[in-house]
Motif scaffolding. Structure first.
Motif, short mmCIF file in Angstrom:
data_model
loop_
_atom_site.label_atom_id
_atom_site.label_comp_id
_atom_site.label_asym_id
_atom_site.label_seq_id
_atom_site.Cartn_x
_atom_site.Cartn_y
_atom_site.Cartn_z
N SER A 185 -62.68 12.56 81.54
CA SER A 185 -62.80 12.38 80.08
C SER A 185 -62.77 13.72 79.36
O SER A 185 -62.19 13.83 78.27
CB SER A 185 -64.09 11.62 79.75
OG SER A 185 -65.25 12.41 79.98
N ALA A 188 -59.20 14.84 79.16
CA ALA A 188 -58.46 14.09 78.14
C ALA A 188 -58.83 14.58 76.73
O ALA A 188 -57.96 14.76 75.87
CB ALA A 188 -58.76 12.60 78.28
N MET A 189 -60.11 14.81 76.49
CA MET A 189 -60.54 15.27 75.16
C MET A 189 -60.05 16.69 74.88
O MET A 189 -59.76 17.04 73.73
CB MET A 189 -62.06 15.20 75.05
CG MET A 189 -62.60 13.82 74.75
SD MET A 189 -62.15 13.28 73.08
CE MET A 189 -63.07 11.74 72.99
N ARG A 191 -57.26 17.81 75.51
CA ARG A 191 -55.89 17.67 75.01
C ARG A 191 -55.86 17.16 73.57
O ARG A 191 -54.97 17.52 72.79
CB ARG A 191 -55.10 16.70 75.90
CG ARG A 191 -54.88 17.18 77.33
CD ARG A 191 -53.84 16.31 78.02
NE ARG A 191 -53.65 16.69 79.42
CZ ARG A 191 -54.14 16.00 80.44
NH1 ARG A 191 -54.86 14.92 80.22
NH2 ARG A 191 -53.91 16.40 81.67
N ASP A 192 -56.83 16.30 73.21
CA ASP A 192 -56.72 15.57 71.94
C ASP A 192 -57.62 16.07 70.83
O ASP A 192 -57.32 15.86 69.65
CB ASP A 192 -57.03 14.08 72.18
CG ASP A 192 -55.95 13.39 73.00
OD1 ASP A 192 -54.94 14.03 73.29
OD2 ASP A 192 -56.15 12.21 73.36
N GLU A 266 -59.34 6.52 67.85
CA GLU A 266 -58.62 7.55 68.59
C GLU A 266 -59.45 8.05 69.77
O GLU A 266 -58.92 8.32 70.86
CB GLU A 266 -58.27 8.70 67.66
CG GLU A 266 -57.23 9.65 68.21
CD GLU A 266 -56.81 10.71 67.21
OE1 GLU A 266 -56.07 11.62 67.62
OE2 GLU A 266 -57.22 10.64 66.04
N THR A 270 -58.47 7.91 73.78
CA THR A 270 -58.51 9.08 74.66
C THR A 270 -59.37 8.81 75.88
O THR A 270 -58.98 9.15 77.01
CB THR A 270 -59.07 10.29 73.89
OG1 THR A 270 -58.18 10.61 72.81
CG2 THR A 270 -59.22 11.50 74.80
N ARG A 273 -57.91 6.54 78.92
CA ARG A 273 -56.75 6.94 79.74
C ARG A 273 -57.08 6.87 81.22
O ARG A 273 -58.19 7.16 81.63
CB ARG A 273 -56.37 8.39 79.40
CG ARG A 273 -55.64 8.52 78.07
CD ARG A 273 -55.29 9.97 77.84
NE ARG A 273 -54.71 10.15 76.53
CZ ARG A 273 -54.61 11.34 75.94
NH1 ARG A 273 -55.07 12.41 76.56
NH2 ARG A 273 -54.06 11.46 74.75
#
Length: 273
Positions: A185, A188-189, A191-192, A266, A270, A273
């Motif tokens: 996680s 993923a965060m 990246r976003d 959003e 994220t 994923r």
């Protein structure tokens, strides 16, 4: 005024008075822990570390438990702040006497004293006190969230890429799959989101979400004392609470997400994923 509305008004007034008294108790406990704060606590073994953590807890509990019990004699008391899952019906005090205790022992400033009254598994009032800055966050169900009397409001951003987000280690010796899920996680965060913060304690991150400083906070597994006070702060400041997949959160959920409404969907995408 109908009988139902009269009852709700009396309950709200009663809870507001109870909140004020809870603030006094929590601040007193915080003062006692502030006197113990300073140099890094010496320890050489895990047992010595646990003893030092327990000494801080015991100092605050000796103040909190008798005072909160007098305020609500019939309310239960959660013995272990690391416990998770649903509580039995009725009222319970969920208290973390030194949240971020490990930071306190290492002379780091990120720690607090929290107390939450939970009624049928719903937090109805919460106090989060930061003894070093003497700031006190409060929330009362249906009456808003405040920092030293000033109203709190979550961020109005609608872009996760412009948001600071945060997560926290749920507990020591966490299950390996939970640790791996946390790692995925965070990746993923990274990246976003704009910036990802990873530290304890959870409640201070949640206070930042409630105050509009951070856009989202998530955690897997988790203890009631970690999540109840901050969840109420965020809800009363206009934020959204769910599990990590966007479903309604309960104390039995395996994930937790608190976010400003504009970035909640959003953040769920994220984390999914």
């Amino acid at each position: 005024m109908s009988e139902t509305l009269q009852t709700e008004a009396v309950t709200t007034a009663s809870d507001a008075h109870l909140l004020d008294q809870t603030v006094l108790a929590v601040r007193t406990a915080g003062s006692a822990l502030r006197e113990r704060f300073g140099e890094v606590a010496p320890y050489r073994t895990r047992e010595e570390l646990m003893d030092a953590l327990a000494a801080n807890d015991d100092t605050a509990i000796a103040i909190l438990r008798p005072r909160l019990t007098r305020l609500r004699p019939d309310a239960g008391w959660v013995e272990d702040e690391l416990d998770g899952g649903a509580l039995p019906p009725g009222e319970w005090w969920v208290v973390d006497p030194a949240e971020g205790n490990v930071n306190h022992l290492h002379a780091m400033p990120e720690w607090a004293v929290t107390a939450t009254l939970v009624r049928d598994n719903q937090p109805v009032l919460a106090v989060v006190h930061l003894p070093l800055t003497r700031e006190t966050y409060t929330a009362l169900a249906g009456a808003g969230a405040h920092l030293d009397g000033w109203p709190l409001r979550v961020s109005e951003t609608s872009d996760l890429g412009l948001s600071i987000v945060a997560t926290s280690q749920a507990r020591p010796d966490e299950d390996e799959e939970v640790v791996r899920r946390v790692g995925r996680s965070i990746t993923a965060m990274l990246r976003d989101a704009l910036v990802v913060r990873t530290s304890v304690p959870a409640t201070l991150h949640l206070a930042n979400v409630a105050a509009g400083r951070a856009g989202a906070f998530w955690q897997f597994a988790g203890a009631r004392a970690d999540l109840f006070p901050g969840a109420l702060l965020v809800l009363e400041a206009g934020g959204r609470i769910s599990d990590a997949e966007g479903r309604p959160w309960t104390p039995q959920s395996s994930g937790f997400l608190a976010a400003a409404p504009g970035v909640h969907a959003e953040a769920v995408a994220t984390l999914s994923r």
